[in-house]
Design a protein around this motif. Sequence first.
Motif, PDB file in Angstrom:
ATOM      1  N   PRO A 146       0.794  -1.227   0.000  1.00 14.76           N
ATOM      2  CA  PRO A 146       0.000   0.000   0.000  1.00 14.76           C
ATOM      3  C   PRO A 146       0.827   1.278   0.000  1.00 14.76           C
ATOM      4  N   ASP A 147       2.152   1.140   0.239  1.00 18.86           N
ATOM      5  CA  ASP A 147       3.011   2.323   0.233  1.00 18.86           C
ATOM      6  C   ASP A 147       3.346   2.782  -1.183  1.00 18.86           C
ATOM      7  N   ILE A 148       3.000   1.980  -2.196  1.00 19.34           N
ATOM      8  CA  ILE A 148       3.198   2.404  -3.584  1.00 19.34           C
ATOM      9  C   ILE A 148       1.879   2.235  -4.335  1.00 19.34           C
ATOM     10  N   SER A 149       1.724   2.957  -5.443  1.00 24.00           N
ATOM     11  CA  SER A 149       0.462   2.924  -6.182  1.00 24.00           C
ATOM     12  C   SER A 149       0.451   1.890  -7.298  1.00 24.00           C
ATOM     13  N   PHE A 150       1.565   1.203  -7.509  1.00 22.16           N
ATOM     14  CA  PHE A 150       1.714   0.324  -8.674  1.00 22.16           C
ATOM     15  C   PHE A 150       0.567  -0.656  -8.818  1.00 22.16           C
ATOM     16  N   PHE A 151       0.226  -1.369  -7.743  1.00 23.49           N
ATOM     17  CA  PHE A 151      -0.749  -2.445  -7.869  1.00 23.49           C
ATOM     18  C   PHE A 151      -2.170  -1.937  -8.102  1.00 23.49           C
ATOM     19  N   GLN A 152      -2.414  -0.663  -7.850  1.00 25.26           N
ATOM     20  CA  GLN A 152      -3.732  -0.085  -8.113  1.00 25.26           C
ATOM     21  C   GLN A 152      -3.834   0.474  -9.533  1.00 25.26           C
ATOM     22  N   ARG A 153      -2.712   0.611 -10.197  1.00 25.86           N
ATOM     23  CA  ARG A 153      -2.716   1.192 -11.543  1.00 25.86           C
ATOM     24  C   ARG A 153      -3.072   0.132 -12.584  1.00 25.86           C
ATOM     25  N   PRO A 154      -3.597   0.552 -13.742  1.00 23.32           N
ATOM     26  CA  PRO A 154      -3.930  -0.418 -14.793  1.00 23.32           C
ATOM     27  C   PRO A 154      -2.676  -0.967 -15.459  1.00 23.32           C
TER      28      PRO A 154
END
Length: 400
Positions: free
Chosen positions: A132-140
Amino acid sequence: MSTRHQSRIADFQDVLREPKIALGKLRELSFSGIPCEGGLRCLCWKILLNYLPLERASWTSILAKQRELYSQFLREMIIQPGIAKANLGVSREDVTFEDHPLNPNPDSRWNTYFKDNEVLLQIDKDVRRLCPDISFFQRPTDYPCLLILDPQNEFETLRKRVEQTTLKSQTVAKNRSGVTNMSSPHKSPAPNSLSEYEVLPNGCEAHWEVVERILFIYAKLNPGIAYVQGMNEIVGPLYYTFATDPNSEWKEHAEADTFFCFTNLMSEIRDNFIKSLDDSQCGITYKMEKVYSTLKEKDVELYLKLQEQNIKPQFFAFRWLTLLLSQEFLLPDVIRIWDTLFADDNRFDFLLLVCCAMLVLIREQLLGGDFTLNMRLLQDYPITDVHHILQKAKELQDSK
């Protein structure tokens, strides 16, 4: 870029250019860290995790075969079962007993569907809070699964399947070590509900959805272990590394390549996730005790202090060992540690030394702390330079 770093890149390129990879040399180089330039880390990990063979000439055919095999898994375990769900829309007289949701047969497709949903709900809850400290996994992702998103396939994506199910997921209050919450205090809290996530338009997939699919397929293919909480923390760094490969031809197939590398890695560490093996010589309890016996050999004063305070290794080492330190450090540091762990020719024996080194490096704080302070320190390891930890672990190894 320093001359030394350029030299290291050239050393890796020389090894990887050979018709047959010299595994010993590759392990030696990787142990000290793998450069990320040119996709070197991605390629090395695939070799070190036994996904790619040492003979370069066979790479193309093997990759094509494995990636097609993964597509077959998707068709057989996600798309076709989804068609069974579509039976809800057919007329009542056309529904056979086998198709009926109330069919009591434990082997019926509906019963399997409902059982799969229970596993899927746990996977879904875990992958949504990955890193959750990075946005990578939420991005398409740039490479959504076209097979899954094909409108000709009448089925629901796993995300929609979770959203539409009426099953309730049960909150996991405690893990097997008796300690609540396997997440690390270093990491920011994840959103609590599905509505807190940005809804991507049709035809798009977030990276966490890809990880969810990988874990679901793994659980279906490995019913003996299925899915255990924490596996998401193992597959996450693998997928991130492959999905950020600068070579688009490799990045496009990050999902399939991650699945097989994860499967190979789990074949080596799966005993850590099987409760019935905890007390065996290959189980997690034995490995945790090994950390303490190594500490006793290297720093008896610190060992006695922890014993005196009744700080058992399962209070902290369970998570360290089971999740390969993936929750103790930020993602770039985890990836650097894994370079060394994957290069270990004794397959994760070095991890025990890394854990011991982590204790030795904070010995002064531990020696001066009481039970409460020391537990807090061990369950929320202070941010430090992982290179110092790896260097100390190497010193412990060399002193044997």
